[in-house]
Design a protein around this motif. Sequence first.
Motif, PDB file in Angstrom:
ATOM      1  N   GLU A 117       0.855  -0.996   0.299  1.00 20.21           N
ATOM      2  CA  GLU A 117       0.022  -0.373  -0.043  1.00 20.21           C
ATOM      3  C   GLU A 117       0.649   1.545  -0.220  1.00 20.21           C
ATOM      4  N   PHE A 139       0.607   5.550   0.315  1.00 18.25           N
ATOM      5  CA  PHE A 139       0.036   6.077   0.533  1.00 18.25           C
ATOM      6  C   PHE A 139       1.125   7.932  -0.006  1.00 18.25           C
ATOM      7  N   ALA A 141      -3.246  -1.374   4.856  1.00 23.17           N
ATOM      8  CA  ALA A 141      -4.100  -0.351   4.469  1.00 23.17           C
ATOM      9  C   ALA A 141      -4.661   0.288   5.803  1.00 23.17           C
ATOM     10  N   LEU A 143      -4.893   4.118   7.700  1.00 21.78           N
ATOM     11  CA  LEU A 143      -6.281   4.771   6.782  1.00 21.78           C
ATOM     12  C   LEU A 143      -6.889   5.803   8.490  1.00 21.78           C
ATOM     13  N   HIS A 166      -4.429   7.512  -2.478  1.00 21.97           N
ATOM     14  CA  HIS A 166      -3.844   5.859  -2.144  1.00 21.97           C
ATOM     15  C   HIS A 166      -4.099   5.382  -2.541  1.00 21.97           C
TER      16      HIS A 166
END
Lengths: 298, 255
Positions: A225, A227, A262, A266, A279
Amino acid sequence: MVVANAVRKSFGEREAVGGISFAIRPGICFGMLGPNGAGKTTLMRMLLGMTTLSGGSYTIFGEPAGGNEVRARIGVVAQQDNLDPDFTVRENLLIYARYFGIERTIAEQRADELLAFAELSARAGDKVSHLSGGMKRRLMIARALINDPELVVLDEPTTGLDPQARHLIWERLRQLRKAGKTLILTTHYMDEAEQLCDEIVVIDHGRILAQGAPQVLIREHLEPEVFVLVDAHEGQIAKLASADGVRFERIGDVWYGHAKAAAPLLARLVENPELRFTHRPANLEDLFLRLTGREMRE
Amino acid sequence: MNLTYGHTLAVWQRNFLVWKKFALASLIGNFGDPFLYLLGLGFGLGLYIGDMNGIPYMAFLASGILCSSAMNSATFEGLYSAFTRMEQQKTWEGIMTTPVGLADVVAGEIVWAATKSLISCTAILIVAGLLGGIQSWSTAWLALPAIFLIGLAFAAISLVVCVIAPGYDFFTYFFTLFVTPMFLFCGVFYPIDALPTAVQWLAQILPLTHAVALVRPLLTELPLTGLWLHIGVLLFYSIAGTVIAIRLAQRRLIT
């Protein structure tokens, strides 16, 4: 189909390719990725006999790379347009067919098929200088196919083109792969490699940094993941970074958070609505930058 | 180095097809200059000179101009046009990714430049004939194969210069040091025995001297001497030039 074994090339003191090995299976699209000056074009030129090897062995169809006869089975799309400006679009294909010794009637038939394939039928009688950049590229690709090659070599096929033109070329290249051609592609566009390539090598400073299927390489080298935060300051990032399994990296004024999962990150981002973020899953660009570093290449 | 007939021919054909598109303009450009020389010098100067070497000056000059035109035609093609295809248009590079090798490209360019000499000199030969520059029609047609050989010699030399040239400006040296001196000192306008002995010796190693010595007797009543020497020298320049041009082209383009 193509086997490189410890291939080396030095130009005087400078080592352009420093012992590279790979094998390309028939029917795949093989990508060579690397920053400018990494050695990609040198590898391509060696394959075609336009640059000599300083060491190692490079074979294609089981024969040493660079022979005149080997080139009869390859199609080449060079980085720089070298279409023949003295001829029309269709004539370019017919003249090229002569270099392969293709008979006139067969050449004419193939030229018309390829013009249709490249969506250039309506421009068949135009001078090459009247074509747009995307059309010239498509004509280069059509020309590379005139000899019905088993292997098509493309050196940065979409550099300098607008998105529409690039997508059309990608579509055509995928079509070629489906038709059973083997493709070798150099690029420094990661989306291009991700769209097209079954296997890649990442090259820098004349050496291979990673080799394999794009998705496998991404899994091996990176958290899944990503960001991306713009306009965040260090205090805010420090708070976010305390989440489980997160690692932050700063490039210029952008922060990249790499996370194994994630959810934890998050959750924190939701608590800080003032932070703008994107994301997305980790991609080839992340891998590329991870492997080749962030410094500018001129 | 290996040359393949079909590949060399394909390169020749490429250039021929381009020429064909602009054939008329190209022909007019080719014989404009020689035509003016023949008119201006042949009639103008000829009136004062009368005979040279025992033949009318127009006949003397016509064979010289024919040879210098062959030189110019092949030289321009081998320098400017070939350089444009090699450097500006990257035509050579495009061809090199096909089964046609660089040696074939260079050889094809040389044969093509010689062909251009032949084409333009054929037109000039006809004009020279109409102006009274041909005395012996029975052997005049033999000038054509001779012209082709002369074209080959100058084309091969020009390709050597082409593949070592950093840019177009470089060709000016070649003209000043080589082409213009030959135009003036190799027997085009007057017999070389008018020159000091040392210069005569120098002229003897230059290809245009042998070109003129070969062609002039074919168009006039002058006796032909040293036939094989002239052919030998021109062949030497053609072959040595081609071999050297190919080697140097490989050094330039195959890194």
